[in-house]
Design an enzyme around this catalytic site. Structure first.
Site, PDB file in Angstrom:
ATOM      1  N   TYR A 150       0.846  -1.189   0.000  1.00 28.27           N
ATOM      2  CA  TYR A 150       0.000   0.000   0.000  1.00 28.27           C
ATOM      3  C   TYR A 150       0.885   1.243   0.000  1.00 28.27           C
ATOM      4  O   TYR A 150       1.985   1.247   0.528  1.00 28.27           O
ATOM      5  CB  TYR A 150      -1.035   0.009   1.124  1.00 28.27           C
ATOM      6  CG  TYR A 150      -0.579  -0.159   2.551  1.00 28.27           C
ATOM      7  CD1 TYR A 150       0.148   0.818   3.222  1.00 28.27           C
ATOM      8  CD2 TYR A 150      -0.955  -1.295   3.279  1.00 28.27           C
ATOM      9  CE1 TYR A 150       0.506   0.680   4.549  1.00 28.27           C
ATOM     10  CE2 TYR A 150      -0.600  -1.452   4.612  1.00 28.27           C
ATOM     11  CZ  TYR A 150       0.126  -0.468   5.238  1.00 28.27           C
ATOM     12  OH  TYR A 150       0.483  -0.604   6.563  1.00 28.27           O
ATOM     13  N   CYS A 151       0.396   2.276  -0.678  1.00 28.53           N
ATOM     14  CA  CYS A 151       1.125   3.527  -0.882  1.00 28.53           C
ATOM     15  C   CYS A 151       2.538   3.281  -1.414  1.00 28.53           C
ATOM     16  O   CYS A 151       3.528   3.703  -0.812  1.00 28.53           O
ATOM     17  CB  CYS A 151       1.181   4.343   0.410  1.00 28.53           C
ATOM     18  SG  CYS A 151       1.579   6.110   0.131  1.00 28.53           S
ATOM     19  N   PRO A 152       2.652   2.603  -2.568  1.00 37.24           N
ATOM     20  CA  PRO A 152       3.980   2.320  -3.115  1.00 37.24           C
ATOM     21  C   PRO A 152       4.677   3.575  -3.615  1.00 37.24           C
ATOM     22  O   PRO A 152       4.038   4.525  -4.070  1.00 37.24           O
ATOM     23  CB  PRO A 152       3.673   1.362  -4.274  1.00 37.24           C
ATOM     24  CG  PRO A 152       2.270   1.709  -4.689  1.00 37.24           C
ATOM     25  CD  PRO A 152       1.567   2.116  -3.433  1.00 37.24           C
TER      26      PRO A 152
END
Length: 289
Positions: A150-152
Site C-alpha cells: 500500500y502507498c507504493p
C-alpha cells in the site's frame, strides 16, 4: 547526492524535538497534521531543524487521491468494519495505516529559497538515518518501489524484498518535511488486507485514470519480523535519537511559542475544513472535535 553529503547532514546539527507527550493539544489526531505545517513555517523562517514523532490508534490515513475512488463511500465502510477511523491528510499519496505498532516520524528541515532541496536528497536523508539506526542488528534496508504494497513509491524501505516503511515529503514556503511511517510490530498482514479490501470496494473492478495498488499482503512485513528481534515503537524511536546523538547532534525539547500556536490554530481549522469537504457525512466527528 553522494553518501558523504548525506552523512554530513546528519552530523553535528541541532534539532528541536516535538512529540505527542509534550503537545499542549487535546486532539491527538488532526493536531499532528496541523503541527507539521506549523513546524514547516517555523523552520523555514528561523532556519532550525525539527524532529516530530507521533503515534496513532487504529487510523487509516488517506491521501487526496483516495477520495477519487468511484465508490469511495463503500470503501470507507470497509475501514469502519475493520474498526479503524480514517482521515484525509493534507498531502498527496495513498492510504497508509497507523496504529500502536507503527511509528510516524518526520525530519522537518529549512531550505534556502534560491536553492531548493532536491526531492531525492530529502529521501536520502531519511533512508540513511533509518539504516544507521538498524545497523546494529546486522541488516540494512533497500529503497525501491514495492509495487503491490500500500502507498507504493520509489523510496519504499524493504529488507529481503518485504516493505516495512514508506517515505513521503511535504513542502511549504522554505521548509521541507521528510515523513516516514515504520511498521515496527503488530499484524502487518491485517493492515495490508484492510487496504486491499478498501481498494477493491472502492473500485469494484472499474478502470479509472488514477492508479491504485493491487495490495498483496505477502510483500509487506514488520521491522520486528525482518530483523528477527523484539522491537517496540518506543525502542525504534530511541534508536533514531541515539543515532543522531552518536553523530554529535544535539536534541532539545521543542518550544510551543505563541507564534507557533497561532499558526497551528490556522492549520487545525484548515484540516477540519478539508476533511469536512472530502468526507461529508462520512466524517468521524470524534476526530475533529
Amino acid at each position: 547526492m553522494n553518501t558523504t553529503e548525506t552523512k554530513d547532514f546528519l552530523t553535528s546539527h541541532s534539532y528541536e524535538l516535538y512529540e505527542s507527550t509534550t503537545m499542549p493539544f487535546t486532539n491527538k489526531t488532526i493536531s499532528h497534521f496541523a503541527l507539521t505545517d506549523s513546524l514547516l513555517h517555523y523552520v523555514g523562517k528561523y532556519k532550525k531543524n525539527s524532529l516530530h514523532f507521533w503515534p496513532t490508534s487504529n487510523l487509516v490515513i488517506l491521501g487526496m487521491m483516495d477520495t477519487k475512488l468511484p465508490y469511495f463511500k463503500d470503501a470507507l465502510e470497509i475501514i469502519k468494519n475493520y474498526d479503524h477511523s480514517f482521515i484525509v491528510r493534507n498531502s498527496g499519496g495513498l492510504a497508509v495505516v497507523g496504529d500502536e505498532g507503527v511509528l510516524n516520524f518526520s525530519l522537518i528541515l529549512p531550505e534556502h529559497p534560491q536553492q531548493k532541496m532536491p526531492i531525492n536528497t530529502g529521501y536520502e536523508f531519511m533512508f540513511h538515518l533509518i539504516n544507521e539506526a538498524i545497523k546494529p542488528f546486522g541488516k540494512i534496508s533497500e529503497a525501491y518501489e514495492i509495487k503491490d504494497s500500500y502507498c507504493p513509491g520509489d523510496f519504499d524501505l524493504s529488507i529481503d524484498g518485504k516493505k516495512f516503511a514508506g517515505i513521503s515529503q511535504r513542502r511549504l514556503k522554505n521548509g521541507v518535511a521528510i515523513m516516514i511511517y515504520i511498521s515496527v510490530n503488530g499484524n502487518q498482514e491485517k493492515r495490508a488486507e484492510m487496504i486491499r479490501d478498501f481498494y477493491q470496494a472502492g473500485l469494484k473492478g472499474e478502470s479509472v485514470k488514477w492508479h491504485f495498488p493491487s495490495v498483496d499482503p505477502s510483500v509487506m512485513a514488520t521491522l520486528e519480523e525482518l530483523l528477527s528481534i523484539s522491537l517496540t515503537v518506543d525502542e525504534m524511536k530511541q534508536l533514531i535519537l541515539n543515532t543522531l546523538l552518536q553523530k554529535n547532534c544535539t536534541i532539545s525539547p521543542g518550544v510551543y511559542s505563541s507564534e507557533l500556536l497561532a499558526d497551528y490554530s490556522e492549520g487545525f481549522e484548515k484540516m477540519i475544513r478539508r476533511n469536512q469537504q472530502m468526507l461529508g457525512n462520512s466524517i468521524d466527528k470524534e476526530l475533529i472535535e
